[in-house]
Write a protein that holds these residues in place. Structure first.
Motif, PDB file in Angstrom:
ATOM      1  N   GLY A   1       0.794  -1.218   0.000  1.00 39.12           N
ATOM      2  CA  GLY A   1       0.000   0.000   0.000  1.00 39.12           C
ATOM      3  C   GLY A   1       0.828   1.271   0.000  1.00 39.12           C
ATOM      4  N   PRO A   2       1.864   1.364   0.846  1.00 40.01           N
ATOM      5  CA  PRO A   2       2.683   2.589   0.838  1.00 40.01           C
ATOM      6  C   PRO A   2       3.370   2.860  -0.498  1.00 40.01           C
ATOM      7  CG  PRO A   2       2.989   1.404   2.897  1.00 40.01           C
ATOM      8  CD  PRO A   2       2.171   0.518   2.008  1.00 40.01           C
ATOM      9  N   ARG A   3       3.827   1.826  -1.180  1.00 44.26           N
ATOM     10  CA  ARG A   3       4.429   2.039  -2.501  1.00 44.26           C
ATOM     11  C   ARG A   3       3.352   2.440  -3.505  1.00 44.26           C
ATOM     12  NH1 ARG A   3       7.784  -3.167  -4.057  1.00 44.26           N
ATOM     13  NH2 ARG A   3       8.130  -1.950  -5.964  1.00 44.26           N
ATOM     14  N   PHE A   4       2.215   1.799  -3.446  1.00 42.50           N
ATOM     15  CA  PHE A   4       1.098   2.103  -4.354  1.00 42.50           C
ATOM     16  C   PHE A   4       0.679   3.570  -4.218  1.00 42.50           C
ATOM     17  CE2 PHE A   4      -3.533   2.195  -5.205  1.00 42.50           C
ATOM     18  CZ  PHE A   4      -3.574   1.619  -6.472  1.00 42.50           C
ATOM     19  N   ARG A   5       0.702   4.070  -2.986  1.00 42.38           N
ATOM     20  CA  ARG A   5       0.249   5.445  -2.719  1.00 42.38           C
ATOM     21  C   ARG A   5       1.402   6.455  -2.735  1.00 42.38           C
ATOM     22  NH1 ARG A   5      -2.553   2.267   1.090  1.00 42.38           N
ATOM     23  NH2 ARG A   5      -1.000   2.804   2.695  1.00 42.38           N
ATOM     24  N   ALA A   6       2.603   6.019  -3.116  1.00 43.07           N
ATOM     25  CA  ALA A   6       3.794   6.884  -3.168  1.00 43.07           C
ATOM     26  C   ALA A   6       4.163   7.427  -1.803  1.00 43.07           C
ATOM     27  CB  ALA A   6       3.587   8.024  -4.165  1.00 43.07           C
TER      28      ALA A   6
ATOM     29  N   GLU B   1       8.954  -0.480 -15.463  1.00 44.26           N
ATOM     30  CA  GLU B   1       8.858   0.212 -16.747  1.00 44.26           C
ATOM     31  C   GLU B   1       8.019   1.476 -16.624  1.00 44.26           C
ATOM     32  OE1 GLU B   1       7.959  -0.979 -21.338  1.00 44.26           O
ATOM     33  OE2 GLU B   1       6.516  -1.723 -19.856  1.00 44.26           O
ATOM     34  N   TRP B   2       6.787   1.339 -16.106  1.00 41.91           N
ATOM     35  CA  TRP B   2       5.855   2.469 -16.082  1.00 41.91           C
ATOM     36  C   TRP B   2       6.421   3.638 -15.277  1.00 41.91           C
ATOM     37  CZ3 TRP B   2       1.227   2.269 -18.807  1.00 41.91           C
ATOM     38  CH2 TRP B   2       0.373   3.375 -18.656  1.00 41.91           C
ATOM     39  N   GLY B   3       7.065   3.337 -14.151  1.00 41.61           N
ATOM     40  CA  GLY B   3       7.601   4.396 -13.302  1.00 41.61           C
ATOM     41  C   GLY B   3       8.883   5.013 -13.829  1.00 41.61           C
ATOM     42  N   ALA B   4       9.465   4.388 -14.866  1.00 38.59           N
ATOM     43  CA  ALA B   4      10.720   4.889 -15.424  1.00 38.59           C
ATOM     44  C   ALA B   4      10.529   5.693 -16.696  1.00 38.59           C
ATOM     45  CB  ALA B   4      11.661   3.716 -15.714  1.00 38.59           C
ATOM     46  N   VAL B   5       9.432   5.453 -17.411  1.00 37.35           N
ATOM     47  CA  VAL B   5       9.206   6.109 -18.708  1.00 37.35           C
ATOM     48  C   VAL B   5       8.549   7.472 -18.473  1.00 37.35           C
ATOM     49  CG1 VAL B   5       8.002   5.974 -20.916  1.00 37.35           C
ATOM     50  CG2 VAL B   5       9.010   3.905 -19.912  1.00 37.35           C
ATOM     51  N   LYS B   6       9.225   8.505 -18.896  1.00 39.41           N
ATOM     52  CA  LYS B   6       8.732   9.858 -18.692  1.00 39.41           C
ATOM     53  C   LYS B   6       7.447  10.099 -19.514  1.00 39.41           C
ATOM     54  CE  LYS B   6      12.358  10.669 -16.194  1.00 39.41           C
ATOM     55  NZ  LYS B   6      12.225  10.602 -14.723  1.00 39.41           N
ATOM     56  N   GLY B   7       6.533  10.838 -18.922  1.00 39.24           N
ATOM     57  CA  GLY B   7       5.332  11.240 -19.641  1.00 39.24           C
ATOM     58  C   GLY B   7       4.138  10.333 -19.476  1.00 39.24           C
ATOM     59  N   LEU B   8       4.312   9.174 -18.849  1.00 39.51           N
ATOM     60  CA  LEU B   8       3.162   8.293 -18.648  1.00 39.51           C
ATOM     61  C   LEU B   8       2.319   8.795 -17.479  1.00 39.51           C
ATOM     62  CD1 LEU B   8       4.763   4.740 -19.079  1.00 39.51           C
ATOM     63  CD2 LEU B   8       3.348   5.998 -20.712  1.00 39.51           C
ATOM     64  N   PRO B   9       0.998   8.666 -17.575  1.00 45.92           N
ATOM     65  CA  PRO B   9       0.139   9.174 -16.486  1.00 45.92           C
ATOM     66  C   PRO B   9       0.311   8.361 -15.215  1.00 45.92           C
ATOM     67  CG  PRO B   9      -1.158   7.968 -18.109  1.00 45.92           C
ATOM     68  CD  PRO B   9       0.213   8.107 -18.698  1.00 45.92           C
ATOM     69  N   ILE B  10       0.323   9.062 -14.086  1.00 57.49           N
ATOM     70  CA  ILE B  10       0.526   8.430 -12.784  1.00 57.49           C
ATOM     71  C   ILE B  10      -0.463   9.019 -11.784  1.00 57.49           C
ATOM     72  CG2 ILE B  10       2.103   8.262 -10.817  1.00 57.49           C
ATOM     73  CD1 ILE B  10       4.422   8.090 -12.789  1.00 57.49           C
ATOM     74  N   GLU B  11      -1.015   8.168 -10.945  1.00 56.78           N
ATOM     75  CA  GLU B  11      -1.831   8.601  -9.808  1.00 56.78           C
ATOM     76  C   GLU B  11      -1.082   8.309  -8.505  1.00 56.78           C
ATOM     77  OE1 GLU B  11      -6.486   8.082 -11.291  1.00 56.78           O
ATOM     78  OE2 GLU B  11      -5.612   6.611  -9.907  1.00 56.78           O
ATOM     79  N   VAL B  12      -1.366   9.090  -7.481  1.00 59.87           N
ATOM     80  CA  VAL B  12      -0.810   8.829  -6.149  1.00 59.87           C
ATOM     81  C   VAL B  12      -1.920   8.766  -5.127  1.00 59.87           C
ATOM     82  CG1 VAL B  12       1.444   9.838  -6.653  1.00 59.87           C
ATOM     83  CG2 VAL B  12      -0.389  11.291  -5.745  1.00 59.87           C
TER      84      VAL B  12
END
Length: 282
Positions: A179-184, A271-282
């Motif tokens: 959960g903590p990683r999922f929520r940043a 991959e997702w957390g490394a590629v710039k410009g991809l949408p992210i939620e926190v």
């Protein structure tokens, strides 16, 4: 021919009774996070289930990819498992040293390569040793076997497919990280990764599916966990995690309750957390 139960799991009792069957091949698929400070190959050499071969997740992968242990080509997969003495017509039982952690990744890899006669040892080496069952440091002697790999794309998703799904919402995405990683709220263990999660995804930490003895939780407990996470079990599901390993625990749990077509986003957050410009939620 030995009869593997119609389930993705087998018990230690079943394996002990079928360990000498000529068509059963046992695989040690142990892998650990660097923070565990455990060497799976060394542990295998010092003691493994008799007849087991070691499956190296960090070698049987796409080593040209910048992301960890990505799925290899069918040709490379076939070559590596043939050398381990694994071939068509065998019944494969995969275990790992933690109980149920990395073995589901190997289980999924065989299935995505079109090989369905594969199961996970419930409780793995942890339960096997706790019961005082046979362990050996003797080298397992094998001879090459013919293995046919036919990639089953239904069980695999790439970044483009996940990005497209953000528009269509045709598939539910569930994240196996804590959960903590999922929520940043907690930094990723791999440097350079953004925090957060793929928009719209739900969270079910894979550790919640596993009992203290390393076995998978019961059918009813699994149904409750997926329901509490907000999944509609009648709709398509894609699992993701940090690097494509613990997501397979969710896929295994789903298979146990009859949803055996859950796909894995192989690149996952590495991959997702490394590629710039991809949408992210926190």
């Amino acid at each position: 021919m030995s009869s593997v139960p119609d389930t993705p799991l087998v018990s230690t009792e079943w394996l002990a009774a079928h360990l000498d069957a000529p068509d059963v091949r046992v695989i040690d698929g142990s892998w650990y996070l660097p923070s565990a400070q455990r060497d799976p190959r060394d542990e295998y050499e010092r003691g493994h289930i008799p007849g087991a071969v070691f499956f190296n997740i960090d070698d049987i992968c796409d080593t040209a990819s910048p992301y960890p242990h990505m799925l290899p080509s069918p040709e490379k997969f076939s070559s590596r498992v043939r050398a381990l003495g694994i071939g068509d017509g065998m019944r494969i039982v995969v275990y790992d040293g933690a109980g149920i952690f990395s073995a589901p990744r190997v289980w999924w890899m065989f299935r995505v390569m079109g090989f369905d006669d594969v199961v996970v040892l419930d409780g793995g080496m942890k339960k096997w040793k706790a019961e005082g069952r046979a362990v050996t440091d003797e080298r397992t002697r094998t001879s090459p076997r013919h293995f046919t790999a036919r990639r089953n794309a239904l069980l695999l998703r790439d970044r483009e497919a996940v990005l497209h799904n953000l528009d269509t919402c045709a598939e539910q995405l569930i994240d196996a990280r804590s959960g903590p990683r999922f929520r940043a709220e907690e930094a990723e263990p791999r440097p350079g990764l953004a925090g957060g999660h793929i928009p719209g995804s739900r969270n079910l930490p894979s550790s919640q599916l596993v009992n203290a003895d390393g076995t998978l939780k019961s059918h009813n407990e699994l149904v409750r966990l997926f329901d509490d996470a907000g999944l509609d079990l009648k709709r398509p599901i894609v699992a993701t995690c940090g690097s494509g390993v613990s997501a397979c625990i969710l896929a295994l749990g789903l298979a146990v309750i009859g949803r055996d077509q859950a796909a894995i986003y192989d690149g996952s957050w590495a991959e997702w957390g490394a590629v710039k410009g991809l949408p992210i939620e926190v």
